[in-house]
Design a protein around this motif. Sequence first.
Motif, PDB file in Angstrom:
ATOM      1  N   ASP A 202      73.964  -5.660 -40.209  1.00 31.20           N
ATOM      2  CA  ASP A 202      73.379  -4.540 -39.464  1.00 31.20           C
ATOM      3  C   ASP A 202      74.411  -3.761 -38.663  1.00 31.20           C
ATOM      4  O   ASP A 202      74.116  -2.681 -38.162  1.00 31.20           O
ATOM      5  CB  ASP A 202      72.280  -5.046 -38.523  1.00 31.20           C
ATOM      6  CG  ASP A 202      71.031  -5.468 -39.272  1.00 31.20           C
ATOM      7  OD1 ASP A 202      70.697  -4.806 -40.277  1.00 31.20           O
ATOM      8  OD2 ASP A 202      70.399  -6.459 -38.867  1.00 31.20           O
TER       9      ASP A 202
ATOM     10  N   GLU B 128      68.759  -8.184 -31.597  1.00 31.53           N
ATOM     11  CA  GLU B 128      68.205  -9.447 -31.109  1.00 31.53           C
ATOM     12  C   GLU B 128      68.259 -10.521 -32.191  1.00 31.53           C
ATOM     13  O   GLU B 128      68.581 -11.685 -31.921  1.00 31.53           O
ATOM     14  CB  GLU B 128      66.768  -9.236 -30.632  1.00 31.53           C
ATOM     15  CG  GLU B 128      66.181 -10.443 -29.922  1.00 31.53           C
ATOM     16  CD  GLU B 128      64.859 -10.138 -29.247  1.00 31.53           C
ATOM     17  OE1 GLU B 128      64.363 -11.014 -28.534  1.00 31.53           O
ATOM     18  OE2 GLU B 128      64.332  -9.029 -29.450  1.00 31.53           O
ATOM     19  N   LYS B 129      67.979 -10.135 -33.436  1.00 33.71           N
ATOM     20  CA  LYS B 129      68.066 -11.082 -34.548  1.00 33.71           C
ATOM     21  C   LYS B 129      69.501 -11.552 -34.754  1.00 33.71           C
ATOM     22  O   LYS B 129      69.743 -12.731 -35.047  1.00 33.71           O
ATOM     23  CB  LYS B 129      67.535 -10.434 -35.826  1.00 33.71           C
ATOM     24  CG  LYS B 129      66.026 -10.259 -35.854  1.00 33.71           C
ATOM     25  CD  LYS B 129      65.571  -9.623 -37.169  1.00 33.71           C
ATOM     26  CE  LYS B 129      64.062  -9.452 -37.192  1.00 33.71           C
ATOM     27  NZ  LYS B 129      63.613  -8.791 -38.451  1.00 33.71           N
ATOM     28  N   ALA B 130      70.450 -10.630 -34.597  1.00 31.84           N
ATOM     29  CA  ALA B 130      71.862 -10.998 -34.752  1.00 31.84           C
ATOM     30  C   ALA B 130      72.274 -12.012 -33.691  1.00 31.84           C
ATOM     31  O   ALA B 130      73.020 -12.959 -33.972  1.00 31.84           O
ATOM     32  CB  ALA B 130      72.730  -9.749 -34.677  1.00 31.84           C
TER      33      ALA B 130
ATOM     34  N   GLU C  50      69.554  -9.629 -22.664  1.00 30.62           N
ATOM     35  CA  GLU C  50      68.154  -9.217 -22.539  1.00 30.62           C
ATOM     36  C   GLU C  50      68.028  -7.891 -21.798  1.00 30.62           C
ATOM     37  O   GLU C  50      67.248  -7.008 -22.198  1.00 30.62           O
ATOM     38  CB  GLU C  50      67.344 -10.295 -21.820  1.00 30.62           C
ATOM     39  CG  GLU C  50      65.864  -9.956 -21.711  1.00 30.62           C
ATOM     40  CD  GLU C  50      65.048 -11.058 -21.061  1.00 30.62           C
ATOM     41  OE1 GLU C  50      63.856 -10.822 -20.802  1.00 30.62           O
ATOM     42  OE2 GLU C  50      65.609 -12.152 -20.804  1.00 30.62           O
TER      43      GLU C  50
ATOM     44  N   ARG D 281      72.206 -19.838 -33.328  1.00 34.08           N
ATOM     45  CA  ARG D 281      71.797 -20.948 -34.197  1.00 34.08           C
ATOM     46  C   ARG D 281      72.902 -21.427 -35.117  1.00 34.08           C
ATOM     47  O   ARG D 281      72.894 -22.586 -35.547  1.00 34.08           O
ATOM     48  CB  ARG D 281      70.588 -20.518 -35.039  1.00 34.08           C
ATOM     49  CG  ARG D 281      69.309 -20.335 -34.234  1.00 34.08           C
ATOM     50  CD  ARG D 281      68.170 -19.874 -35.117  1.00 34.08           C
ATOM     51  NE  ARG D 281      66.920 -19.765 -34.363  1.00 34.08           N
ATOM     52  CZ  ARG D 281      65.782 -19.288 -34.874  1.00 34.08           C
ATOM     53  NH1 ARG D 281      65.745 -18.875 -36.144  1.00 34.08           N
ATOM     54  NH2 ARG D 281      64.697 -19.222 -34.135  1.00 34.08           N
TER      55      ARG D 281
ATOM     56  N   THR E 189      70.248 -14.122 -32.119  1.00 41.74           N
ATOM     57  CA  THR E 189      69.585 -15.391 -32.446  1.00 41.74           C
ATOM     58  C   THR E 189      70.334 -16.121 -33.546  1.00 41.74           C
ATOM     59  O   THR E 189      70.547 -17.344 -33.479  1.00 41.74           O
ATOM     60  CB  THR E 189      68.129 -15.129 -32.883  1.00 41.74           C
ATOM     61  OG1 THR E 189      67.417 -14.492 -31.822  1.00 41.74           O
ATOM     62  CG2 THR E 189      67.432 -16.439 -33.238  1.00 41.74           C
ATOM     63  N   LEU E 190      70.761 -15.378 -34.571  1.00 37.76           N
ATOM     64  CA  LEU E 190      71.522 -15.979 -35.664  1.00 37.76           C
ATOM     65  C   LEU E 190      72.833 -16.564 -35.152  1.00 37.76           C
ATOM     66  O   LEU E 190      73.239 -17.667 -35.542  1.00 37.76           O
ATOM     67  CB  LEU E 190      71.795 -14.933 -36.740  1.00 37.76           C
ATOM     68  CG  LEU E 190      72.613 -15.400 -37.949  1.00 37.76           C
ATOM     69  CD1 LEU E 190      71.836 -16.461 -38.731  1.00 37.76           C
ATOM     70  CD2 LEU E 190      72.937 -14.220 -38.865  1.00 37.76           C
TER      71      LEU E 190
ATOM     72  N   ALA F 145      65.685  -4.636 -32.056  1.00 38.88           N
ATOM     73  CA  ALA F 145      65.178  -5.829 -32.743  1.00 38.88           C
ATOM     74  C   ALA F 145      66.243  -6.407 -33.682  1.00 38.88           C
ATOM     75  O   ALA F 145      66.393  -7.628 -33.789  1.00 38.88           O
ATOM     76  CB  ALA F 145      63.914  -5.485 -33.518  1.00 38.88           C
ATOM     77  N   LYS F 146      66.985  -5.539 -34.355  1.00 44.60           N
ATOM     78  CA  LYS F 146      68.048  -6.022 -35.246  1.00 44.60           C
ATOM     79  C   LYS F 146      69.154  -6.704 -34.454  1.00 44.60           C
ATOM     80  O   LYS F 146      69.687  -7.738 -34.880  1.00 44.60           O
ATOM     81  CB  LYS F 146      68.602  -4.856 -36.059  1.00 44.60           C
ATOM     82  CG  LYS F 146      67.641  -4.341 -37.115  1.00 44.60           C
ATOM     83  CD  LYS F 146      68.194  -3.117 -37.835  1.00 44.60           C
ATOM     84  CE  LYS F 146      67.197  -2.620 -38.874  1.00 44.60           C
ATOM     85  NZ  LYS F 146      67.636  -1.377 -39.528  1.00 44.60           N
TER      86      LYS F 146
END
Length: 241
Positions: free
Chosen positions: A131, A102-104, A158, A110, A106-107, A99-100
Amino acid sequence: MWSNVVPLLDADYEVFALTAAGHRGGRPARPGTTVRDLVDDAERSLDDLGLERPHLVGNSLGGWIALELARRGRAASVCALSPAGCWDIGTGEHLPGAAKLEKAITLALRTRWVMPMAAHLPWVRRLALRDSASHGERVSAAELKRLVDDLVGCTIREEMLTTEEYVAPMDPLPCPVTLAWSELDRILPMETIGARARVLMPEATWKVLPGVGHVPMFDDPDLVAATIRECLESIPSNAAE
């Protein structure tokens, strides 16, 4: 990932820095690619380079690939830095780390447009790599921009984040193995994933890398290079290739 470590080693060793399939600069990978496929691709790269049983080093997914190559008899030794795959799928202990990551990603997607300017700020580098590194500000602005491009350019994000594969027990070991775990790893915590790795490979040499995060090459390239040297120097001469 390894750009600051290779120069610390290549004066004394012949160093090959491979790129995994599906990653920026690596061979294309089809949708649904598995870790096993990446191991197949890495073995093909060894064949192309004429390397039968080299000493292998890898971090996270790279460490997992190195261990599986060793299982196939393709390694004289392995130095695995916080290798992925050393988890119990049934407990879901790997999910917080995924999850961490995946957030990286996404960041990165963006903020890519602003990164050429923002990466020059130390606090931005620290935040972006929070992270993966304890001291993200030590990564240069140019390196962070390349890392963002690497994340965006990976076509199998993914598949790797949702894999249900894992490292099977390796007892006895096929070659000398060192598990060097980052003390402050937030992706694959030493207390859980690291502890299970020691169960999976009870004969492996265990080392703790102090003060560094999941990607220790970001925090302390000198420590990583010294760890690799120590691993190589500890191997019996009859194991060298």
